[in-house]
Design an enzyme around this catalytic site. Structure first.
Site, PDB file in Angstrom:
ATOM      1  N   LYS A  77       0.853  -1.194   0.000  1.00 32.10           N
ATOM      2  CA  LYS A  77       0.000   0.000   0.000  1.00 32.10           C
ATOM      3  C   LYS A  77       0.888   1.243   0.000  1.00 32.10           C
ATOM      4  O   LYS A  77       1.975   1.230   0.610  1.00 32.10           O
ATOM      5  CB  LYS A  77      -0.879  -0.061   1.267  1.00 32.10           C
ATOM      6  CG  LYS A  77      -1.860   1.078   1.441  1.00 32.10           C
ATOM      7  CD  LYS A  77      -2.674   0.864   2.727  1.00 32.10           C
ATOM      8  CE  LYS A  77      -3.631   1.974   3.024  1.00 32.10           C
ATOM      9  NZ  LYS A  77      -4.409   1.746   4.273  1.00 32.10           N
ATOM     10  N   SER A 152      -9.317   2.019   3.798  1.00 30.59           N
ATOM     11  CA  SER A 152      -8.483   2.746   2.875  1.00 30.59           C
ATOM     12  C   SER A 152      -7.572   1.857   2.022  1.00 30.59           C
ATOM     13  O   SER A 152      -7.065   2.310   1.005  1.00 30.59           O
ATOM     14  CB  SER A 152      -7.617   3.752   3.639  1.00 30.59           C
ATOM     15  OG  SER A 152      -6.751   3.069   4.523  1.00 30.59           O
ATOM     16  N   SER A 176      -9.250  -0.667   7.828  1.00 27.19           N
ATOM     17  CA  SER A 176      -8.805  -0.517   6.439  1.00 27.19           C
ATOM     18  C   SER A 176      -8.296  -1.755   5.749  1.00 27.19           C
ATOM     19  O   SER A 176      -8.146  -1.752   4.538  1.00 27.19           O
ATOM     20  CB  SER A 176      -7.706   0.530   6.368  1.00 27.19           C
ATOM     21  OG  SER A 176      -8.299   1.774   6.207  1.00 27.19           O
TER      22      SER A 176
HETATM   23  N1  GLN Z   1     -12.325   4.179   7.535  1.00 24.58           N
HETATM   24  C1  GLN Z   1     -11.555   4.433   8.689  1.00 24.58           C
HETATM   25  C2  GLN Z   1     -11.054   5.860   8.679  1.00 24.58           C
HETATM   26  O1  GLN Z   1     -11.322   6.506   7.752  1.00 24.58           O
HETATM   27  C3  GLN Z   1     -10.432   3.460   8.794  1.00 24.58           C
HETATM   28  C4  GLN Z   1      -9.260   3.811   7.976  1.00 24.58           C
HETATM   29  C5  GLN Z   1      -8.084   2.952   8.252  1.00 24.58           C
HETATM   30  O2  GLN Z   1      -8.190   1.886   8.901  1.00 24.58           O
HETATM   31  N2  GLN Z   1      -6.941   3.402   7.805  1.00 24.58           N
HETATM   32  O3  GLN Z   1     -10.400   6.301   9.560  1.00 24.58           O
END
Ligand code: GLN
Length: 473
Positions: A77, A152, A176
């Site tokens: 990522k 994400s 995420s």
């Molecule tokens: N959707 C969550 C956020 O926006 C989780 C994102 C993540 O785990 N990086 O913070």
């Protein structure tokens, strides 16, 4: 070439000469080319991956011993550093930035001869649940390109779903890894906080962030975890707890005790067909001889708010380093130092990141600290206590990974709060720092989209979690 579902298949073919490492890498490169419209990769390191493959084939021919991950093709990522390669966290602010060192996780994979094929798109600074906040535009779900892949680590999930690499590294601050895994029909593992070093992972919420694995098999998630986990001099929050041989652990076949959170299954935000899918998953656990019982839990309505208060607070501090001086983008328009900071940040960050920096700064401000930040910390403490209470009587907690299947692209851009609420089932594991895995659980009846169920275990319970997941995969 067939779709490999485990590294074991790749390894046996390489050993018996059915294919070469160059064939394996070339196959994934062809798949990357064929799935370009999904916008999975920000950058593909094709020549380099092929050169490494070629040298591995030569070493194999010469009878040299190769690493435990020889020929394993992995994507990373775009928040994970790989020395001398670009990394941008899906943000314009890091435009042109090249990593000066490799993340410890990456270093450990490379030391075992894994081959990194490219970096995958993601929400900007991992802030989002749809992959739409990326500077590079959204990644699309391979099951339906008009829908989001989740986020994400959305593109990391699609990278595995569309068979462009065998495994993908993502990061999980509030879901995420597990949420996109569920929405794309692959496996997503978030280890215990501190199980894998965060050195070289661009920080979002430092007390939540954890590198995770997306794969087609529990076996591969276990293997990668085993190699990446463990103490690290570069990260004092990386645990010194011994690393079990996750990849060779066998399930003793004993029935497990699984709790499901009643209010999670009765939540009004839960899609009816997702509920039915969850129910049939729980029924199948019962049918396999496990003890499955409902437990009460009264914090569901507070954890999203607490999570967004705490993570934005941490983000506002972590992202202060992007000032236009030290890294990436610097505004051409500024005439003095203050303007350089202001304009570089204004131009470099996207809307969602700015929203979170402002929210985080607000909740930490002197007048509001007690009302928001300190309270959210209390919710976190209560959550840990409630979950620990459940783990006194049960081995695992089971709940859906997401309240709905993947939704159409664009739908949540105007309503960030609705997007935040979609994290309702994943944030608890990060708040408590415990391991959790999302497993494909079939499809959503009316749309045919993939769904996933999540299992959580006590801190450092990965060995039991993975062996249980293997039996029910
Ligand atoms: N959707 C969550 C956020 O926006 C989780 C994102 C993540 O785990 N990086 O913070």
């Amino acid at each position: 070439m067939p779709k490999y579902s485990t590294y074991q298949e790749v390894k046996s073919q390489l050993i018996d000469g059915t294919c070469t490492t160059v064939d394996v890498v070339q196959n994934y490169l062809d798949r990357i080319e064929a799935s370009k419209e999904l916008n999975i990769y920000v950058e593909v390191w094709a020549e380099e991956a092929l050169a490494i493959a070629k040298s591995q084939d030569e070493r194999r021919q010469n009878g040299e011993e190769l690493g435990r991950l020889a020929g394993l093709v992995v994507s990373i990522k775009d928040v994970i550093c790989y020395q001398d390669h670009k990394v941008t966290a899906g943000s314009k602010i890091l435009d042109g930035f090249t990593s000066l060192f490799s993340a410890t996780a990456v270093q450990r994979l490379l030391a075992e001869d894994a081959i990194i094929i490219g970096r995958t798109n993601c929400d900007e600074f991992a802030m989002g649940s749809t992959n739409e906040t990326s500077y590079y535009g959204p990644t699309r779900n391979a099951a339906d390109p008009e829908r989001i892949p989740g986020g994400s680590s959305g593109a990391a999930a699609v990278a595995v779903q569309a068979d462009t690499c065998l495994v993908a590294l993502g990061s999980d601050t509030g879901g995420s890894v597990r949420q996109p895994a569920a929405l794309c029909g692959v496996i997503g593992l978030k280890p215990t906080y501190g199980r894998i070093s965060r050195h070289g992972l661009l920080a979002y919420g430092s007390s939540f962030d954890q590198i995770g694995v997306l794969s087609n098999s529990v076996a591969d998630a276990a293997l990668l975890l085993e190699i990446m986990a463990g103490a690290d001099d570069f990260d004092s929050t990386a645990s010194t707890e011994a690393v079990p041989a996750y990849s060779t652990l066998k399930n003793d076949g004993k029935p497990s005790k699984v709790a499901y959170i009643r209010p999670a299954l009765e939540h009004p935000g839960l899609d009816e067909e997702v509920r039915a899918n969850a129910q049939s998953f729980l029924d199948s656990l019962k049918a396999a001889g496990h003890e499955v019982e409902a437990v009460e839990f009264d914090l569901l309505d507070y954890i999203i708010s607490a999570y967004y208060v705490l993570t934005t607070a941490e983000a506002s501090s972590n992202l202060s380093r992007y000032d236009g001086i030290r890294y990436g983008h610097r505004s051409d328009e500024s005439e003095n130092l203050l303007e350089t900071y202001q304009k570089s940040r204004t131009e470099g960050f996207g809307t969602e990141v700015k929203r979170r920096i402002m929210l985080g700064t607000f909740v930490l401000s002197a007048g509001y600290y007690d009302a928001y930040y300190a309270r959210a910390q209390k919710v976190r403490r209560l959550l840990v206590e409630q979950l620990n209470g459940i783990f006194v009587d049960y081995d695992f907690i089971c709940l859906p990974a997401t309240p709905t299947p993947a939704w159409p692209l664009g739908e949540s851009l105007d309503d960030p709060v609705a997007m935040y609420l979609s994290d309702i089932y994943t944030v608890a594991a990060n708040m408590a720092g415990i391991p959790a895995i999302s497993l494909p659980s079939g499809t959503h009846g009316s749309t045919g989209l993939p769904l996933g169920m999540q299992l959580m275990a006590p801190a450092f319970g990965e060995a039991d979690l993975l062996s249980f997941a293997t039996t029910i995969q």
